[in-house]
Every structure is written in C-alpha cells, then in structure tokens.
Design a protein around this motif. Structure first.
Motif, mmCIF file in Angstrom:
data_model
loop_
_atom_site.group_PDB
_atom_site.id
_atom_site.type_symbol
_atom_site.label_atom_id
_atom_site.label_comp_id
_atom_site.label_asym_id
_atom_site.label_seq_id
_atom_site.Cartn_x
_atom_site.Cartn_y
_atom_site.Cartn_z
ATOM 1 N N SER A 87 123.134 27.388 8.177
ATOM 2 C CA SER A 87 122.233 28.514 8.401
ATOM 3 C C SER A 87 121.057 28.501 7.444
ATOM 4 C CB SER A 87 122.998 29.838 8.283
ATOM 5 O OG SER A 87 123.414 30.038 6.958
ATOM 6 N N TYR A 88 121.197 27.832 6.332
ATOM 7 C CA TYR A 88 120.116 27.736 5.360
ATOM 8 C C TYR A 88 119.406 26.391 5.416
ATOM 9 C CZ TYR A 88 121.731 31.993 3.176
ATOM 10 O OH TYR A 88 122.078 33.290 2.941
ATOM 11 N N GLY A 89 120.054 25.407 6.069
ATOM 12 C CA GLY A 89 119.449 24.091 6.156
ATOM 13 C C GLY A 89 119.503 23.328 4.850
ATOM 14 N N LYS A 90 120.372 23.738 3.955
ATOM 15 C CA LYS A 90 120.513 23.003 2.701
ATOM 16 C C LYS A 90 121.951 23.094 2.261
ATOM 17 C CE LYS A 90 119.040 26.961 -0.032
ATOM 18 N NZ LYS A 90 118.090 27.469 -0.981
ATOM 19 N N SER A 91 122.310 22.264 1.327
ATOM 20 C CA SER A 91 123.688 22.220 0.870
ATOM 21 C C SER A 91 123.729 22.284 -0.643
ATOM 22 C CB SER A 91 124.347 20.908 1.340
ATOM 23 O OG SER A 91 125.630 20.792 0.804
ATOM 24 N N SER A 92 124.711 23.013 -1.151
ATOM 25 C CA SER A 92 124.956 22.995 -2.587
ATOM 26 C C SER A 92 126.437 22.838 -2.795
ATOM 27 C CB SER A 92 124.466 24.291 -3.244
ATOM 28 O OG SER A 92 125.206 25.382 -2.782
ATOM 29 N N LYS A 93 126.828 22.033 -3.725
ATOM 30 C CA LYS A 93 128.232 21.735 -3.972
ATOM 31 C C LYS A 93 128.717 22.516 -5.175
ATOM 32 C CE LYS A 93 128.467 18.431 -0.890
ATOM 33 N NZ LYS A 93 129.170 18.612 0.320
ATOM 34 N N LEU A 94 130.009 22.840 -5.141
ATOM 35 C CA LEU A 94 130.644 23.422 -6.316
ATOM 36 C C LEU A 94 130.653 22.330 -7.365
ATOM 37 C CD1 LEU A 94 132.304 25.807 -7.456
ATOM 38 C CD2 LEU A 94 134.324 24.636 -6.637
ATOM 39 N N ARG A 95 130.104 22.610 -8.520
ATOM 40 C CA ARG A 95 130.020 21.549 -9.509
ATOM 41 C C ARG A 95 131.418 21.154 -9.972
ATOM 42 N NH1 ARG A 95 130.763 23.553 -14.639
ATOM 43 N NH2 ARG A 95 130.450 25.770 -14.835
ATOM 44 N N PRO A 96 131.655 19.848 -10.113
ATOM 45 C CA PRO A 96 132.978 19.411 -10.538
ATOM 46 C C PRO A 96 133.249 19.847 -11.971
ATOM 47 C CG PRO A 96 131.454 17.549 -10.404
ATOM 48 C CD PRO A 96 130.731 18.749 -9.882
ATOM 49 N N SER A 97 134.513 20.026 -12.259
ATOM 50 C CA SER A 97 134.920 20.443 -13.588
ATOM 51 C C SER A 97 134.586 19.349 -14.601
ATOM 52 C CB SER A 97 136.425 20.698 -13.603
ATOM 53 O OG SER A 97 136.841 20.951 -14.904
ATOM 54 N N ARG A 146 129.254 29.622 -5.308
ATOM 55 C CA ARG A 146 130.294 29.286 -4.346
ATOM 56 C C ARG A 146 129.851 28.068 -3.551
ATOM 57 N NH1 ARG A 146 128.364 29.209 0.726
ATOM 58 N NH2 ARG A 146 126.552 30.517 0.864
ATOM 59 N N PRO A 147 130.811 27.334 -2.998
ATOM 60 C CA PRO A 147 130.440 26.213 -2.131
ATOM 61 C C PRO A 147 129.741 26.721 -0.883
ATOM 62 C CG PRO A 147 132.736 26.062 -2.817
ATOM 63 C CD PRO A 147 132.244 27.424 -3.215
ATOM 64 N N SER A 148 128.703 26.043 -0.460
ATOM 65 C CA SER A 148 127.897 26.510 0.667
ATOM 66 C C SER A 148 128.610 26.371 2.007
ATOM 67 C CB SER A 148 126.573 25.759 0.713
ATOM 68 O OG SER A 148 126.824 24.378 0.904
ATOM 69 N N ASP A 149 129.665 25.567 2.057
ATOM 70 C CA ASP A 149 130.365 25.343 3.322
ATOM 71 C C ASP A 149 131.549 26.284 3.517
ATOM 72 O OD1 ASP A 149 131.685 24.102 1.186
ATOM 73 O OD2 ASP A 149 132.614 22.603 2.484
ATOM 74 N N LEU A 150 131.712 27.273 2.633
ATOM 75 C CA LEU A 150 132.875 28.162 2.695
ATOM 76 C C LEU A 150 132.459 29.627 2.684
ATOM 77 C CD1 LEU A 150 135.115 26.402 0.015
ATOM 78 C CD2 LEU A 150 135.222 26.122 2.502
ATOM 79 N N GLY A 151 133.312 30.474 3.271
ATOM 80 C CA GLY A 151 133.192 31.906 3.092
ATOM 81 C C GLY A 151 133.904 32.275 1.796
ATOM 82 N N GLN A 152 133.601 33.455 1.270
ATOM 83 C CA GLN A 152 134.187 33.831 -0.021
ATOM 84 C C GLN A 152 134.380 35.337 -0.111
ATOM 85 O OE1 GLN A 152 132.811 32.136 -3.921
ATOM 86 N NE2 GLN A 152 131.828 34.129 -4.086
ATOM 87 N N ASN A 153 135.497 35.746 -0.669
ATOM 88 C CA ASN A 153 135.729 37.116 -1.101
ATOM 89 C C ASN A 153 136.072 37.084 -2.578
ATOM 90 O OD1 ASN A 153 135.275 38.755 1.136
ATOM 91 N ND2 ASN A 153 137.370 38.599 1.880
ATOM 92 N N MET A 154 135.624 38.104 -3.305
ATOM 93 C CA MET A 154 135.874 38.188 -4.749
ATOM 94 C C MET A 154 136.439 39.564 -5.083
ATOM 95 S SD MET A 154 132.230 36.524 -5.919
ATOM 96 C CE MET A 154 132.603 36.365 -7.646
ATOM 97 N N PHE A 155 137.292 39.587 -6.104
ATOM 98 C CA PHE A 155 137.902 40.838 -6.561
ATOM 99 C C PHE A 155 138.058 40.758 -8.078
ATOM 100 C CE2 PHE A 155 141.627 43.331 -7.737
ATOM 101 C CZ PHE A 155 141.520 44.484 -6.991
ATOM 102 N N MET A 156 137.792 41.876 -8.738
ATOM 103 C CA MET A 156 137.966 41.946 -10.187
ATOM 104 C C MET A 156 138.627 43.280 -10.513
ATOM 105 S SD MET A 156 135.100 42.015 -13.203
ATOM 106 C CE MET A 156 134.716 43.742 -13.032
ATOM 107 N N LYS A 157 139.607 43.244 -11.403
ATOM 108 C CA LYS A 157 140.269 44.471 -11.852
ATOM 109 C C LYS A 157 140.333 44.429 -13.370
ATOM 110 C CE LYS A 157 144.505 47.157 -11.411
ATOM 111 N NZ LYS A 157 145.810 47.246 -10.713
ATOM 112 N N PRO A 200 133.613 29.177 7.451
ATOM 113 C CA PRO A 200 133.171 30.446 6.860
ATOM 114 C C PRO A 200 132.934 31.520 7.910
ATOM 115 C CG PRO A 200 131.354 28.895 6.927
ATOM 116 C CD PRO A 200 132.578 28.136 7.360
ATOM 117 N N GLY A 201 133.119 32.758 7.501
ATOM 118 C CA GLY A 201 132.802 33.899 8.355
ATOM 119 C C GLY A 201 131.419 34.417 8.047
ATOM 120 N N ASN A 202 131.106 35.555 8.644
ATOM 121 C CA ASN A 202 129.819 36.220 8.444
ATOM 122 C C ASN A 202 128.659 35.292 8.763
ATOM 123 O OD1 ASN A 202 131.219 38.463 7.710
ATOM 124 N ND2 ASN A 202 130.976 38.146 5.530
ATOM 125 N N PHE A 203 128.768 34.629 9.880
ATOM 126 C CA PHE A 203 127.789 33.615 10.258
ATOM 127 C C PHE A 203 126.852 34.134 11.344
ATOM 128 C CE2 PHE A 203 126.397 29.315 10.081
ATOM 129 C CZ PHE A 203 125.917 29.038 11.347
#
Length: 196
Positions: A19-29, A95-106, A180-183
């Motif tokens: 949807s963005y026409g570009k890719s970004s990878k999760l940087r390796p550890s 986040r990886p561009s090829d995945l959907g993501q949900n986040m939670f913090m408590k 991914p969702g929300n597409f």
C-alpha cells in the motif's frame, strides 16, 4: 501502600508494504544476549502465547472468521520488539512493513507488578474498540484499529511477544499478524459483524 494501575493501549495497525510501495525490514538483533534472553523467557511466554491465541480465536469466532495459528517465527520477531520496548521503557511505532501489529502496555507505579497480564485481558482490551466500529462505513481509526486487526478475516497467523522492564513496573505485549489487517478498502469483506 496504595498502587495505581495504568493501562495504555496502542493499536498501531499498519497497511502492508504494497500500500505504500516501499518496504522496511525489522532490523536484525545486534545483541548476542537477545537469543539467550528469549530462551530464558520461553516457558513463561509460551503460556501467555497460548492464552492470547485462545482469546483471539474465541473473539474471532463471534465474527464467523477462521481461527489464527500461532507462528513461531512471528513470535520470535514480536518477542524481540517487545524486549526492545521494555529495554527502552517506551512505545515506538517500529514494525515490519509486511505485518499487522497490535501493542499493549501496562504499568504499575509505586511497586512491582504482582500479577502478570493474562491473554484474555489483552485481547479484550483490543476487542473493546469494536463497540465504536461502524460496519456500514468501515475504514480505519485509531479507536477501532486494534479491534479490526484482531477480527480481520484474511489474517491467518499470529506471533506474540511479552517483555517486562528491569524494575518490574511495566509489561509490553506485541502481536504481529500475517497477512496484515487494516488494508486499504477491504474492511467490509474482512471485518464482519458479530452474528455467529
């Protein structure tokens, strides 16, 4: 001592790289200790993974969509991201561009968390956005984005990560989804009303 508990939810659900026409990878550890830390947490996190997967699938069943399958590679990647957040004690939209993501913090201020998060608690927080979702209009909003990713029909796999800050006051949860969702304009066919 009185403790105040604050929960902060972030539903950072992104469109796929197409949807963005570009890719970004999760940087390796780059930290050699990351793999050792993942092994140490493996038993604790496996129970949480199962809880969150079961809660997702129970909620998805209400919307007549197939259950998600736990993906170990996605969980490894989600665990790395959750640990990065815990180490920095802050939320980030990485986040990886090829995945959907949900986040939670408590967070628990004034002491250590005595009760660890249960998967039902997290899934129900994400699902709560469904109360505001307009099925006739569809589309993304920050208020409903976690919900729509959770029930997104075309998502088939989930990866789960959970990490704690060194002081024990904050817990971070990351869920990655594939596809991914929300597409784009695919909400009506992927976010179905709860009628099963």
């Amino acid at each position: 001592m009185f403790k105040q508990v604050f929960c902060v939810l972030f539903g950072m659900l992104m469109l796929s790289a197409l949807s963005y026409g570009k890719s970004s990878k999760l940087r390796p550890s780059t930290n050699e200790d990351d793999d050792a830390n993942l092994i140490d947490l493996k038993g604790k996190n496996e129970e949480f993974e199962k809880q969150l997967l079961r809660a997702h699938n129970d909620l998805r069943a209400r919307h007549c969509v197939s259950p998600l399958r736990l993906d170990k590679d996605l969980s490894r990647r989600a665990q790395q991201q959750a640990q990065r957040l815990a180490d920095s004690n802050g939320m980030s939209q990485s986040r990886p561009s090829d995945l959907g993501q949900n986040m939670f913090m408590k967070s628990v201020f004034g002491g250590r968390t005595n009760e660890k998060i249960h998967g039902d608690e997290v899934a129900n927080e994400w699902y709560r956005g469904g109360k505001s979702y307009n099925y006739n209009r569809g589309g993304f909003s920050m208020e409903t984005g976690s919900f729509t990713q959770l029930v997104w029909k075309n998502s088939q796999r989930i990866g789960v990560g959970i990490a704690y800050t060194a002081d024990g006051q904050t817990e971070y949860v990351i869920a990655y989804y594939s596809p991914p969702g929300n597409f784009g304009n695919q909400y009506r066919e992927n976010v179905l009303p709860a009628k099963c």
